[in-house]
Structures are given as C-alpha cells and as structure tokens.
Enzyme design. Structure first.
Site, PDB file in Angstrom:
ATOM      1  N   ARG A  93     -10.176 -30.616  28.020  1.00 20.10           N
ATOM      2  CA  ARG A  93      -9.363 -29.434  27.701  1.00 20.10           C
ATOM      3  C   ARG A  93     -10.150 -28.401  26.914  1.00 20.10           C
ATOM      4  O   ARG A  93      -9.921 -27.207  27.032  1.00 20.10           O
ATOM      5  CB  ARG A  93      -8.110 -29.860  26.939  1.00 20.10           C
ATOM      6  CG  ARG A  93      -6.993 -30.226  27.895  1.00 20.10           C
ATOM      7  CD  ARG A  93      -5.661 -30.142  27.236  1.00 20.10           C
ATOM      8  NE  ARG A  93      -5.686 -30.875  25.969  1.00 20.10           N
ATOM      9  CZ  ARG A  93      -4.640 -31.022  25.183  1.00 20.10           C
ATOM     10  NH1 ARG A  93      -3.505 -30.499  25.521  1.00 20.10           N
ATOM     11  NH2 ARG A  93      -4.719 -31.694  24.059  1.00 20.10           N
TER      12      ARG A  93
ATOM     13  N   HIS B 166     -13.169 -53.844  28.209  1.00 23.65           N
ATOM     14  CA  HIS B 166     -14.633 -53.812  28.111  1.00 23.65           C
ATOM     15  C   HIS B 166     -15.218 -55.178  27.751  1.00 23.65           C
ATOM     16  O   HIS B 166     -16.401 -55.419  27.964  1.00 23.65           O
ATOM     17  CB  HIS B 166     -15.118 -52.695  27.181  1.00 23.65           C
ATOM     18  CG  HIS B 166     -15.013 -52.990  25.718  1.00 23.65           C
ATOM     19  ND1 HIS B 166     -13.866 -52.786  25.009  1.00 23.65           N
ATOM     20  CD2 HIS B 166     -15.909 -53.476  24.829  1.00 23.65           C
ATOM     21  CE1 HIS B 166     -14.060 -53.132  23.743  1.00 23.65           C
ATOM     22  NE2 HIS B 166     -15.303 -53.561  23.604  1.00 23.65           N
TER      23      HIS B 166
ATOM     24  N   GLU C 101     -13.901 -58.347  12.820  1.00 23.29           N
ATOM     25  CA  GLU C 101     -14.602 -57.077  12.614  1.00 23.29           C
ATOM     26  C   GLU C 101     -14.723 -56.802  11.121  1.00 23.29           C
ATOM     27  O   GLU C 101     -13.800 -57.074  10.359  1.00 23.29           O
ATOM     28  CB  GLU C 101     -13.831 -55.936  13.279  1.00 23.29           C
ATOM     29  CG  GLU C 101     -13.792 -56.059  14.782  1.00 23.29           C
ATOM     30  CD  GLU C 101     -13.122 -54.850  15.412  1.00 23.29           C
ATOM     31  OE1 GLU C 101     -13.823 -53.866  15.659  1.00 23.29           O
ATOM     32  OE2 GLU C 101     -11.908 -54.893  15.621  1.00 23.29           O
TER      33      GLU C 101
ATOM     34  N   LYS D  65      -8.317 -48.721  28.664  1.00 22.19           N
ATOM     35  CA  LYS D  65      -7.323 -49.422  27.853  1.00 22.19           C
ATOM     36  C   LYS D  65      -6.822 -48.463  26.767  1.00 22.19           C
ATOM     37  O   LYS D  65      -7.626 -47.681  26.291  1.00 22.19           O
ATOM     38  CB  LYS D  65      -7.999 -50.659  27.290  1.00 22.19           C
ATOM     39  CG  LYS D  65      -7.617 -50.993  25.880  1.00 22.19           C
ATOM     40  CD  LYS D  65      -8.330 -52.165  25.332  1.00 22.19           C
ATOM     41  CE  LYS D  65      -7.750 -52.502  24.003  1.00 22.19           C
ATOM     42  NZ  LYS D  65      -8.050 -51.574  22.933  1.00 22.19           N
TER      43      LYS D  65
ATOM     44  N   HIS E 215      -8.353 -58.206  25.070  1.00 24.41           N
ATOM     45  CA  HIS E 215      -9.624 -58.916  24.901  1.00 24.41           C
ATOM     46  C   HIS E 215      -9.447 -60.416  24.647  1.00 24.41           C
ATOM     47  O   HIS E 215     -10.082 -61.243  25.307  1.00 24.41           O
ATOM     48  CB  HIS E 215     -10.423 -58.326  23.735  1.00 24.41           C
ATOM     49  CG  HIS E 215     -10.593 -56.834  23.804  1.00 24.41           C
ATOM     50  ND1 HIS E 215     -10.751 -56.163  24.991  1.00 24.41           N
ATOM     51  CD2 HIS E 215     -10.630 -55.885  22.841  1.00 24.41           C
ATOM     52  CE1 HIS E 215     -10.874 -54.868  24.746  1.00 24.41           C
ATOM     53  NE2 HIS E 215     -10.800 -54.674  23.450  1.00 24.41           N
TER      54      HIS E 215
ATOM     55  N   LYS F 156      -9.376 -56.638  11.335  1.00 24.91           N
ATOM     56  CA  LYS F 156     -10.279 -55.609  10.806  1.00 24.91           C
ATOM     57  C   LYS F 156     -10.578 -55.950   9.350  1.00 24.91           C
ATOM     58  O   LYS F 156      -9.782 -56.611   8.681  1.00 24.91           O
ATOM     59  CB  LYS F 156      -9.583 -54.245  10.824  1.00 24.91           C
ATOM     60  CG  LYS F 156      -9.060 -53.830  12.181  1.00 24.91           C
ATOM     61  CD  LYS F 156     -10.077 -53.044  12.932  1.00 24.91           C
ATOM     62  CE  LYS F 156      -9.535 -52.570  14.270  1.00 24.91           C
ATOM     63  NZ  LYS F 156     -10.593 -52.302  15.248  1.00 24.91           N
TER      64      LYS F 156
ATOM     65  N   LYS G  85     -19.076 -57.545  28.841  1.00 23.03           N
ATOM     66  CA  LYS G  85     -20.080 -58.040  27.889  1.00 23.03           C
ATOM     67  C   LYS G  85     -20.887 -59.157  28.521  1.00 23.03           C
ATOM     68  O   LYS G  85     -20.327 -60.060  29.148  1.00 23.03           O
ATOM     69  CB  LYS G  85     -19.388 -58.564  26.615  1.00 23.03           C
ATOM     70  CG  LYS G  85     -18.880 -57.459  25.702  1.00 23.03           C
ATOM     71  CD  LYS G  85     -18.263 -58.066  24.452  1.00 23.03           C
ATOM     72  CE  LYS G  85     -17.564 -57.035  23.598  1.00 23.03           C
ATOM     73  NZ  LYS G  85     -18.434 -56.303  22.698  1.00 23.03           N
TER      74      LYS G  85
ATOM     75  N   ASP H   5      -3.723 -54.065  20.198  1.00 24.02           N
ATOM     76  CA  ASP H   5      -5.071 -53.491  20.313  1.00 24.02           C
ATOM     77  C   ASP H   5      -6.093 -54.525  20.795  1.00 24.02           C
ATOM     78  O   ASP H   5      -6.988 -54.204  21.573  1.00 24.02           O
ATOM     79  CB  ASP H   5      -5.496 -52.938  18.943  1.00 24.02           C
ATOM     80  CG  ASP H   5      -6.815 -52.181  18.988  1.00 24.02           C
ATOM     81  OD1 ASP H   5      -7.014 -51.400  19.924  1.00 24.02           O
ATOM     82  OD2 ASP H   5      -7.649 -52.376  18.077  1.00 24.02           O
TER      83      ASP H   5
HETATM   84  C1  BG6 Z   1     -11.381 -51.896  21.177  1.00 26.17           C
HETATM   85  C2  BG6 Z   1     -10.351 -51.775  20.083  1.00 26.17           C
HETATM   86  O1  BG6 Z   1     -10.761 -52.188  22.410  1.00 26.17           O
HETATM   87  O2  BG6 Z   1     -12.298 -52.938  20.866  1.00 26.17           O
HETATM   88  C3  BG6 Z   1     -11.029 -51.514  18.754  1.00 26.17           C
HETATM   89  O3  BG6 Z   1      -9.459 -50.722  20.400  1.00 26.17           O
HETATM   90  C4  BG6 Z   1     -12.069 -52.560  18.475  1.00 26.17           C
HETATM   91  O4  BG6 Z   1     -10.074 -51.478  17.700  1.00 26.17           O
HETATM   92  C5  BG6 Z   1     -13.022 -52.714  19.651  1.00 26.17           C
HETATM   93  O5  BG6 Z   1     -12.793 -52.177  17.317  1.00 26.17           O
HETATM   94  C6  BG6 Z   1     -13.957 -53.896  19.456  1.00 26.17           C
HETATM   95  O6  BG6 Z   1     -14.919 -53.876  20.459  1.00 26.17           O
HETATM   96  P1  BG6 Z   1     -16.336 -54.564  20.241  1.00 26.17           P
HETATM   97  O7  BG6 Z   1     -17.029 -54.403  21.541  1.00 26.17           O
HETATM   98  O8  BG6 Z   1     -16.993 -53.845  19.100  1.00 26.17           O
HETATM   99  O9  BG6 Z   1     -16.046 -55.994  19.891  1.00 26.17           O
END
Ligand code: BG6
Length: 490
Positions: free
Chosen positions: A50, A178, A216, A148, A240, A338, A182, A235
């Site tokens: 945009r 994603h 994390e 996602k 994942h 987190k 990996k 999330d």
């Molecule tokens: C994302 C989440 O899908 O994955 C994030 O929205 C998270 O909150 C991230 O930090 C973690 O990805 P990775 O590859 O760093 O483990």
C-alpha cells in the site's frame, strides 16, 4: 555439496511486499537463493504494497534489512542482477482500478510459473484471492501462498479457506507453517524413516513419554498489539507445536508425495484427546511473564510493555494424549513461551527404564535412555546412554551422550526455513504446506481449550505469572511432577 537445481522461470507477486515479513524473511531468502544460482534469468519478483514508494526506495529497505538482521553488506554484480529482477508496485487491494499496474506487469507472461504470496493479515486473504480472479490474473501454472495465521479459530479459518477455495483449487493453495521448512524438522523424517533401528523402538512398549519444548528468550517486541489478541496457544501451539507432534507421532507414510505425509499427520490430529472439562486443569497450564532478568539484563513484564492489563498468555504447557494403538498411555508434554531462560527448541523422547537391573548397588543406578532432537539454536541429535566409568577397581555407571552436531558434520550454513519453502512453492510441491483439513482439525482441537479458558478465566488475576528469564510457572513443573516426571531441560 548438493547441486542445486534451478527453478523454472517464474513471476512471484508478494502482497504485503513492504511489510515486516517480506523485508525480514522473504526478500533475504530470495536473495540467498538467487546468490546460489537457483533462479533462471527470466524470473521476476513483484512486491506489492500500500505504501507509495519507488523501486530504489524499496531496494534500500531490503539492503537495510540484510545489513541489520543478517550482517550482510551487499553490492557488486550479483546483487545488481538480483535487484534487476525486482519491482515494487503500489496497490490498494480494495480498489479495483488500482490493480491495473499489476495486470500490466504480468501481461504476456502467461507461460511462466505465477505465484501469489500473501504476506498480509489473514482478514484480507479472501479479498486478495477474489481480486486476483476479478483482475483476470489466473493462469494454468499458478499458486497462492497464505502466511500464518490462517484465522484465529475454526470458524474464521473455515471462512478464509472457503473464500480462497472459491477462487483457487486446494492443490494451488500453500499454507505456510515455517517450522516445516526448518532443516532439523525435516531431519526428523530422515531420522525416523531413513534408519531401520528406530522404528521398532518408536512405540508405547519402549517409550515412556515425549517432550517438546520451543522456548524463546525474546519477548513480544513491537508485535505486542497484534500478539495481545492471540496469545501463545494460537501463535505457536495451533501450528508449530502441533506439527512437531504430528511428525513425531505419525505412522510411516508410503512416500514423500504431497498427500502421503499429510494424510498421516491428520490422523494424529484426529486422535488427539480433547482437553476440556476437568482435563483443562490437569492437562493445561497458561501464564504470562512479569519483569525479570534475561541474560543478566533487567526486562519489563508483559503488561508493562503493553501498558495495560491483559489476560493473554505468553506461556503454554500441555499434556497431550494420542488415542491410538501406538501411543496409548504415552503422554506428549509440550511447552512454549516468550521470555524464558534461553532460546532452546528440542524434541525429547524418553525411553522406559530397564526392566530389571543386574547392578544392585547405589553406584550402579541407571538412568533411562533419552533421544534428543535439537532444533535450535544448535541443530543435532543426542542419545543419552549408560556407560561404565573407566576405573581399574570399581564398576560405576555414568550417563554419556552420543552427539551428532549437524553443523560440524556437514559444515555448511543452515538455510533459513523460508529459503526452502519459497523454492517448494515455485517448484509446485505442496508437501511441506498445511492442507485445509489439517488447519481446520487443529483449530477445532485448540478451540476447545480456548473456550474452556474463556469460560473459567474471566478476570486478569486468574492468569498465572512467571518471572522473565525462568522456565515458566510452577504449575508447568507440576504438570509433569504429578506424573512423577520432570521437564528437560530444567
Ligand atoms: C512465529 C510466531 O510463527 O514463530 C512468533 O508468530 C515466534 O511469535 C516465531 O517468535 C518463532 O519462530 P522461530 O523460527 O524463531 O522459532
């Protein structure tokens, strides 16, 4: 090193082209694939956003992102050939007339692969899909990629799937998780199905329980407004962590074809016992970080960062039960959060203790074998075994570890997940993407937990807190302690 096969000529259109995901992940991933010679001369990247910007402004943003996040200073011929592929178009997807620029840019390119990557909020996925159709941009060799999250519950995911599915067929829709891109996650398939010694052990008779940790160190950062609407269960767990559970627990697929693996994964999702009613207390823990210290630095609590009270969880731990023959009675404990003690992701398979000890003294105590599949930051596999400590006199048993570090073994940089996924999209291989039924089944299971939390937790006081820089709340430790087990690491 494996020879990389070039991808056939393509036009990759990235909606949300000036957004965070595109600049932090997609463009760097595309640059790295270009640098390794995987793109043919006639391939193009059209970023659509945009914001009004010209191409040089856009390229400066990519350069800033590469320097800041990847410590790469780009330049030279190779870089010039990469930016030669890129164009930036300003487009408001809600304005039909504003699609003209894109229509023109794609004219006379009907024969090359056409991929639309929607790196935008999910509430406009349907609008963009419809816009692509209305603007007459559909060609035979085409796909659409959905980032996602696909929805925030079953109903919204179904609505998006219906809208996008009204324009594209299921085999043209690539839903990203994603984690599936990996390297170490794919290595799980190699480990399970490329080695004959593991399969006979992969069952309830031999395995005591499974743990999956995705911890994390970082907080929520500048995504906090967005994150506050979703929380850790949506999330991280819905996608994942459940995908990791599926890859560990699924039956061997017949091959790696698109549907073979996905057919097995969905069976695991369908076999997950619902966590509801009393099980919500005994099988689920959620909490939010308060202030603390991470890596020796004082950090604020979630509510201070948000500047308001919140009932959003930043930590979840669950005890999963898979109701099938292979896994009956084998709990899968999963946790993610987190601002935990360290960045650490690992799948740990804990085997049962030996059935009878021939060593009958305290020195001879044995610990059960443990197989750890390390996802990040150090990718590898470790197997804890018992060995005799060398000594001329006594006979003492000690746990030792057989370590395989992928980086040391293969000696190469691990490509980012997006590099792999973008190539799979362009090649037209949907195996590493989530099928509609997977997403919707996962949401149905998650919705029961969310519904239970909403019913029982209507005040912010009820949400448990943990200090930033720790491994989460005491209740998470209790989740395992009640079963006579403990988290690893902890
Ligand atoms: C994302 C989440 O899908 O994955 C994030 O929205 C998270 O909150 C991230 O930090 C973690 O990805 P990775 O590859 O760093 O483990």
């Amino acid at each position: 090193m494996t020879q990389l096969t070039p991808v056939d000529p393509f036009d990759l259109v990235i909606f949300g082209g000036s957004g965070d995901l595109a600049l932090r992940k997609l463009l760097p991933a595309l640059w790295h694939r270009h640098r390794d010679g995987q793109f043919s001369a006639d391939s193009r990247i059209l970023a659509v956003g945009r914001s009004a910007m010209d191409k040089s402004g856009y390229v400066s943003q990519i350069e800033a992102s590469l320097s800041e996040l990847y410590e790469e200073r780009v330049g030279g011929e190779l870089w010039q050939s990469f930016i030669g592929r890129i164009d930036y178009l300003s487009l408001d997807v809600l304005e039909l007339a504003s699609w003209d620029g894109l229509v023109k840019a794609l004219q006379h390119r009907e024969d090359v692969i056409r991929a639309f990557y929607l790196a935008t909020p999910p509430d406009i996925f349907g609008t963009i899909a419809q816009g692509i159709k209305s603007a007459g941009l559909m060609v035979a060799n085409m796909r659409i990629v959905l980032e996602k999250p696909v929805g925030h519950d079953f109903d919204s995911a179904k609505e998006i799937n219906d809208q996008v599915g009204g324009c594209f067929s299921e085999n043209q829709i690539y839903r990203i998780d994603h984690y599936l891109g990996k390297e170490t996650v794919q290595n799980l398939l190699a480990l399970r199905f490329g080695n004959s010694i593991l399969e006979p052990l992969w069952r309830r008779e031999v395995i005591d329980h499974v743990q999956i940790t995705v911890a994390e160190e970082l907080g929520v950062g500048n995504r906090i407004e967005f994150y506050n609407e979703i929380g850790a269960l949506r999330d991280m767990v819905q996608n994942h962590l459940l995908q990791l559970v599926c890859l560990v627990a699924m039956e061997p697929p017949a091959n790696l074809d698109d549907d073979a693996v996905r057919d097995e994964k969905i069976k695991v999702l369908r076999a997950l016992k619902p966590i509801k009613g009393d099980a919500l207390k005994s099988h689920a823990v959620r909490a939010q970080y308060r202030g603390g210290a991470v890596d020796g630095k004082v950090v604020s609590g979630y509510e201070d960062e948000l500047n308001s009270q919140s009932n959003t969880e930043t930590f979840v731990a669950l005890k999963l039960e898979i109701d099938n023959w292979r896994w009956s009675g084998v709990p899968f404990y999963i946790r993610t959060g987190k601002r935990l003690a360290t960045k650490h992701s690992e799948i740990m398979i804990q085997f049962r203790p030996i059935p009878h000890s021939i060593f009958d003294d305290a020195h001879y105590s044995t610990e059960p074998n443990r197989l750890s599949i390390m996802l990040q930051p150090d990718e590898g596999v470790k197997l804890k075994m018992m060995a005799k400590e060398p000594a001329p006199g006594g006979f003492t048993l000690k746990p030792v570890s057989l370590d395989l570090s992928f980086e040391e073994t293969f000696g190469i940089r691990y490509p980012d997940a997006y590099e792999r996924l973008v190539i799979e999209v362009l090649r037209g291989n949907p195996a590493l993407f989530m099928r509609r039924d997977e997403i919707e089944t996962a949401w149905r299971w998650i919705d029961e937990i969310l519904g239970g939390w909403n019913d029982s937790n209507d005040s912010t006081e009820k949400l448990d807190k943990y200090a930033a820089g720790t491994w989460g709340p005491l209740d998470a430790a209790m989740l395992l302690a009640r079963d006579g087990r403990e988290w690893f690491p902890e």
